[in-house]
Design a protein around this motif. Structure first.
Motif, PDB file in Angstrom:
ATOM      1  N   PHE A 132       0.832  -1.209   0.000  1.00  0.00           N
ATOM      2  CA  PHE A 132       0.000   0.000   0.000  1.00  0.00           C
ATOM      3  C   PHE A 132       0.864   1.255   0.000  1.00  0.00           C
ATOM      4  N   LYS A 133       1.965   1.213   0.718  1.00  0.00           N
ATOM      5  CA  LYS A 133       2.887   2.357   0.756  1.00  0.00           C
ATOM      6  C   LYS A 133       3.458   2.635  -0.635  1.00  0.00           C
ATOM      7  N   LEU A 134       3.660   1.584  -1.411  1.00  0.00           N
ATOM      8  CA  LEU A 134       4.175   1.726  -2.776  1.00  0.00           C
ATOM      9  C   LEU A 134       3.079   2.078  -3.791  1.00  0.00           C
ATOM     10  N   GLY A 135       1.828   2.054  -3.360  1.00  0.00           N
ATOM     11  CA  GLY A 135       0.723   2.387  -4.255  1.00  0.00           C
ATOM     12  C   GLY A 135       0.069   1.191  -4.922  1.00  0.00           C
ATOM     13  N   LEU A 136       0.424  -0.013  -4.490  1.00  0.00           N
ATOM     14  CA  LEU A 136      -0.146  -1.224  -5.079  1.00  0.00           C
ATOM     15  C   LEU A 136      -1.375  -1.683  -4.301  1.00  0.00           C
ATOM     16  N   ASP A 137      -2.378  -2.179  -5.002  1.00  0.00           N
ATOM     17  CA  ASP A 137      -3.497  -2.849  -4.357  1.00  0.00           C
ATOM     18  C   ASP A 137      -3.070  -4.270  -4.016  1.00  0.00           C
ATOM     19  N   CYS A 138      -3.759  -4.883  -3.066  1.00  0.00           N
ATOM     20  CA  CYS A 138      -3.489  -6.277  -2.686  1.00  0.00           C
ATOM     21  C   CYS A 138      -4.779  -7.081  -2.762  1.00  0.00           C
ATOM     22  N   ILE A 139      -4.660  -8.254  -3.337  1.00  0.00           N
ATOM     23  CA  ILE A 139      -5.745  -9.227  -3.326  1.00  0.00           C
ATOM     24  C   ILE A 139      -5.287 -10.357  -2.418  1.00  0.00           C
ATOM     25  N   PHE A 140      -6.143 -10.756  -1.489  1.00  0.00           N
ATOM     26  CA  PHE A 140      -5.818 -11.822  -0.546  1.00  0.00           C
ATOM     27  C   PHE A 140      -6.539 -13.092  -0.977  1.00  0.00           C
ATOM     28  N   HIS A 141      -5.773 -14.149  -1.278  1.00  0.00           N
ATOM     29  CA  HIS A 141      -6.349 -15.441  -1.664  1.00  0.00           C
ATOM     30  C   HIS A 141      -6.868 -16.139  -0.410  1.00  0.00           C
ATOM     31  N   ILE A 142      -8.141 -16.476  -0.409  1.00  0.00           N
ATOM     32  CA  ILE A 142      -8.799 -17.058   0.757  1.00  0.00           C
ATOM     33  C   ILE A 142      -9.185 -18.510   0.474  1.00  0.00           C
ATOM     34  N   GLU A 143      -8.710 -19.392   1.356  1.00  0.00           N
ATOM     35  CA  GLU A 143      -9.030 -20.817   1.240  1.00  0.00           C
ATOM     36  C   GLU A 143      -9.912 -21.313   2.383  1.00  0.00           C
ATOM     37  N   ASN A 144      -9.843 -20.637   3.539  1.00  0.00           N
ATOM     38  CA  ASN A 144     -10.593 -21.095   4.712  1.00  0.00           C
ATOM     39  C   ASN A 144     -10.865 -19.919   5.658  1.00  0.00           C
ATOM     40  N   SER A 145     -11.541 -20.188   6.755  1.00  0.00           N
ATOM     41  CA  SER A 145     -11.930 -19.121   7.678  1.00  0.00           C
ATOM     42  C   SER A 145     -10.730 -18.476   8.375  1.00  0.00           C
ATOM     43  N   SER A 146      -9.668 -19.227   8.635  1.00  0.00           N
ATOM     44  CA  SER A 146      -8.492 -18.618   9.275  1.00  0.00           C
ATOM     45  C   SER A 146      -7.788 -17.648   8.324  1.00  0.00           C
ATOM     46  N   ASP A 147      -7.853 -17.906   7.018  1.00  0.00           N
ATOM     47  CA  ASP A 147      -7.307 -16.965   6.035  1.00  0.00           C
ATOM     48  C   ASP A 147      -8.072 -15.636   6.082  1.00  0.00           C
ATOM     49  N   ILE A 148      -9.385 -15.723   6.276  1.00  0.00           N
ATOM     50  CA  ILE A 148     -10.196 -14.500   6.364  1.00  0.00           C
ATOM     51  C   ILE A 148      -9.763 -13.675   7.568  1.00  0.00           C
ATOM     52  N   THR A 149      -9.613 -14.334   8.712  1.00  0.00           N
ATOM     53  CA  THR A 149      -9.204 -13.635   9.934  1.00  0.00           C
ATOM     54  C   THR A 149      -7.855 -12.955   9.746  1.00  0.00           C
ATOM     55  N   LYS A 150      -6.889 -13.675   9.196  1.00  0.00           N
ATOM     56  CA  LYS A 150      -5.561 -13.100   8.971  1.00  0.00           C
ATOM     57  C   LYS A 150      -5.626 -11.926   7.996  1.00  0.00           C
ATOM     58  N   ALA A 151      -6.406 -12.080   6.945  1.00  0.00           N
ATOM     59  CA  ALA A 151      -6.517 -11.024   5.925  1.00  0.00           C
ATOM     60  C   ALA A 151      -7.169  -9.768   6.512  1.00  0.00           C
ATOM     61  N   ILE A 152      -8.203  -9.936   7.308  1.00  0.00           N
ATOM     62  CA  ILE A 152      -8.891  -8.781   7.902  1.00  0.00           C
ATOM     63  C   ILE A 152      -7.936  -8.028   8.829  1.00  0.00           C
ATOM     64  N   PHE A 153      -7.149  -8.745   9.622  1.00  0.00           N
ATOM     65  CA  PHE A 153      -6.183  -8.091  10.510  1.00  0.00           C
ATOM     66  C   PHE A 153      -5.034  -7.438   9.735  1.00  0.00           C
ATOM     67  N   ALA A 154      -4.854  -7.842   8.486  1.00  0.00           N
ATOM     68  CA  ALA A 154      -3.835  -7.214   7.631  1.00  0.00           C
ATOM     69  C   ALA A 154      -4.441  -6.083   6.797  1.00  0.00           C
ATOM     70  N   LYS A 155      -5.644  -5.666   7.125  1.00  0.00           N
ATOM     71  CA  LYS A 155      -6.353  -4.564   6.460  1.00  0.00           C
ATOM     72  C   LYS A 155      -6.724  -4.880   5.009  1.00  0.00           C
ATOM     73  N   ALA A 156      -7.108  -6.100   4.748  1.00  0.00           N
ATOM     74  CA  ALA A 156      -7.505  -6.506   3.398  1.00  0.00           C
ATOM     75  C   ALA A 156      -8.743  -5.755   2.948  1.00  0.00           C
ATOM     76  N   GLU A 157      -8.731  -5.313   1.703  1.00  0.00           N
ATOM     77  CA  GLU A 157      -9.898  -4.682   1.086  1.00  0.00           C
ATOM     78  C   GLU A 157     -10.502  -5.564  -0.001  1.00  0.00           C
ATOM     79  N   ILE A 158      -9.640  -6.384  -0.651  1.00  0.00           N
ATOM     80  CA  ILE A 158     -10.091  -7.240  -1.751  1.00  0.00           C
ATOM     81  C   ILE A 158      -9.753  -8.689  -1.407  1.00  0.00           C
ATOM     82  N   LEU A 159     -10.767  -9.537  -1.410  1.00  0.00           N
ATOM     83  CA  LEU A 159     -10.585 -10.952  -1.086  1.00  0.00           C
ATOM     84  C   LEU A 159     -10.961 -11.799  -2.298  1.00  0.00           C
ATOM     85  N   ASN A 160     -10.142 -12.806  -2.578  1.00  0.00           N
ATOM     86  CA  ASN A 160     -10.401 -13.737  -3.678  1.00  0.00           C
ATOM     87  C   ASN A 160     -10.761 -15.086  -3.063  1.00  0.00           C
ATOM     88  N   ILE A 161     -12.012 -15.485  -3.227  1.00  0.00           N
ATOM     89  CA  ILE A 161     -12.500 -16.751  -2.674  1.00  0.00           C
ATOM     90  C   ILE A 161     -12.119 -17.866  -3.637  1.00  0.00           C
TER      91      ILE A 161
END
Length: 196
Positions: A132-161
């Protein structure tokens, strides 16, 4: 993908072209990152195409009208395609070092993919913040519920199920969601990914 091979390749690159030099080369990079968040919010029915074939340029130009953006796994192909398309480009390769994030920016990508299952919570947050500091968007690949929790705590805006498990009920309503085209029956998904 063998993570140990990726780590060895990154260390080899760091020796040949240190991260400080890579950062300095940004001054000569003509491409500024383009955000895909606004495109996803439009919900215009276009797909995100995953370009994996040898004829990626021809396929990209043919499908440009129907595409929202393109996924690529090879930086050299990404840099080449950046010259010929106005659409944002997503680097979809296992990110395990911040060197790869800077390298992706230098090559002209607009967005990177992060896999919570490959990274610790701290690494995921640090990589997300750095991107984000470099100006890039991030997509978080989600496989299970623990991935969602980790992604949310990492300030995820875009999730790929990436699974047929119904995880949508676990995702906060303000997040942008993309999914594989085989999951088109899911409600609340902004875009679908198709392989070409």
């Amino acid at each position: 993908m063998n993570i140990n091979k990726i780590k060895a390749k990154i260390e080899e690159k760091k020796k040949l072209y240190p991260q400080e030099w890579l950062g300095r080369s940004l001054a000569y990079t003509p491409y500024q990152p383009r955000s895909i968040q606004a495109l996803l919010k439009e919900k215009n029915g276009k797909a995100i195409f995953h370009l994996a074939s040898q004829n990626f340029l021809e396929i990209a130009k043919t499908n440009e009208e129907n595409a929202l953006c393109f996924y690529l796994q090879d930086l050299e192909n990404l840099a080449y395609l950046r010259r010929y398309t106005f659409l944002p480009l997503i680097y979809d390769f296992p990110i395990i070092d911040d060197y790869q994030i800077l390298e992706a920016l230098v090559y002209g990508c607009d967005c990177i993919c992060l896999s919570p299952s490959l990274l610790s919570q701290k690494e995921l947050k640090d990589f997300s913040d750095y991107a984000f500091k470099l100006g890039l968007d991030c997509i978080f690949h989600i496989e299970n519920s623990s991935d969602i929790t980790k992604a949310i705590f990492a300030k995820a805006e875009i999730l790929n199920i990436n699974t047929k498990k119904n995880l949508l009920s676990l995702i906060p309503k303000n997040k942008l969601i993309i999914a594989h085209h085989s999951l088109q029956t899911l409600k609340g998904v902004e875009a679908f990914v198709k392989s070409l």
